[in-house]
Design a protein around this motif. Sequence first.
Motif, PDB file in Angstrom:
ATOM      1  N   HIS A  67       0.653  -1.316   0.220  1.00  0.00           N
ATOM      2  CA  HIS A  67       0.052  -0.061   0.053  1.00  0.00           C
ATOM      3  C   HIS A  67       1.012   1.249  -0.001  1.00  0.00           C
ATOM      4  O   HIS A  67       2.064   1.091   0.185  1.00  0.00           O
ATOM      5  CB  HIS A  67      -1.194  -0.015   1.057  1.00  0.00           C
ATOM      6  N   HIS A 223       4.081   7.663   1.204  1.00  0.00           N
ATOM      7  CA  HIS A 223       4.968   6.484   1.689  1.00  0.00           C
ATOM      8  C   HIS A 223       4.405   5.247   0.898  1.00  0.00           C
ATOM      9  O   HIS A 223       3.549   5.265   0.396  1.00  0.00           O
ATOM     10  CB  HIS A 223       5.085   5.909   3.152  1.00  0.00           C
ATOM     11  N   GLU A 292       7.187   2.507   5.210  1.00  0.00           N
ATOM     12  CA  GLU A 292       6.641   1.750   6.163  1.00  0.00           C
ATOM     13  C   GLU A 292       6.805   0.373   5.863  1.00  0.00           C
ATOM     14  O   GLU A 292       6.809  -0.042   4.774  1.00  0.00           O
ATOM     15  CB  GLU A 292       5.156   2.147   6.070  1.00  0.00           C
TER      16      GLU A 292
END
Length: 463
Positions: A67, A223, A292
Amino acid sequence: MTHLPADEIRSLFSRAMSDMYRKEVPQYGTLIELVRDVNREMLAADSDLRARMDSAGEIARLDVERHGAIRLGTASELFNIRRMFAVMGMSPVGYYDLSVAGLPVHSTAFRPVSTEALQINPFRVFTSLIRLELLEDRALAAEAEEILSRRKIVTDDCLSLIEKAEAQGGLGASDAEAFVAQALETFRWHSEATVPAETYERLCAAHRLIADVVSFRGPHINHLTPRTLDIDAVQKKMPERGIAPKAVIEGPPRRRADILLRQTSFKALEEPILFPAETGTEEGTHTARFGEIEQRGVALTPAGRALYDRCLAETRAAAAVGASGEGAGGYVAALDAAFESFPDDHDSLRRDGLAFYRYRAAAPLPAGLQASPEAVEQLLASGALVADPQVYEDFLPVSAAGIFQSNLGTDEQSNFGESANREVFEAALGREVVSEMALYEEIERESLSQALAALAAGEVTPA
Ligand code: OOG
Ligand code: NI
């Protein structure tokens, strides 16, 4: 004319985003390498895991990002982004109220919804809309609105291709490629702010998230997130590679039967930017972009989720993490203690109705057993029926708030009053958000009835 499947357009897009982000944020490339190394070590050390992942076709897409996230400024931006993601087979799933954590945004996740589409490429984009109505300073809110009204975040060429896709139900291969190239423009980083430093400072003072959205030409991707097979190991090893992780891993503790989503990030980078000034430009910095990692477990039913929320609330009441990470050790201990009451094996999670499964027929119906819903436990015990955990494909508002918090430059945890406004969000979006619980429920129900029908008909799908 044949269309390129939306799932393939999504794959092209996520690859293009990954390449762009790695070039823009070199530390993200370092994180990707660390994740790959840890994943390889895990697979080499655990042949069962390797065999399971191999048979599920998971090895090949292990290194594919899961994601990313963007933040939008206006209702019409959200409307057009919804149309853009629809071309890639991504629908808005879930409504996340981040005001509970003192953040002036609400969000959804654009993601594929069918099992097949998720398997082809699960790429999702966590998408937030800022809420200027929550600002106390009404004059500043009006100024921000005026600034935002002047920008266009989707290129004209992209909009034409979106319209074409809507009109003809998809895009051909060359249009799809042009669409991906144009869509990428929306998420690019702009090192030049659109507002003077003085305006930026006032926006920051209202909230750093507001400044991040209002001061730039577009919603830079902030991110990307690959999947790790051992999030604790990656968290521990980040400093060895010069990466500063946030203080604690968000979400449930480490468990034998993984639930929901665990995630952690490295601190956002302070990057040089230029502000327009009366004579030329003025130098400054902005902190927004980070990296992340995530590890996903089984999706929880509403009852499971309620138990999860209770355990988490208990943890946060018992132990707080401070702005520079003080108290992190106590937090982890409190988290482990609070989750002791949460069943930690799939049989219990399933039998207690805490988690969602997908059923399949794995062996012929044993003599004396009926392929009926009443016989499910016996069918499972006999091995004729198998229940595989459904992976949680969504996000967690408290965890998301922790990720936001750390990329705003603090590890401090906060708990605030809530002011959800789903109607306003859906009006901006131009449709309702899909209920994530309904998706998991349907997969469970459908898979069970198909598996029972297959058993009754003597058709067995080997594992
Ligand atoms: C989004 C933060 C939330 C997640 O994975 O929960 C998030 C943002 O900072 O815009 O990405
Ligand atoms: Ni994220």
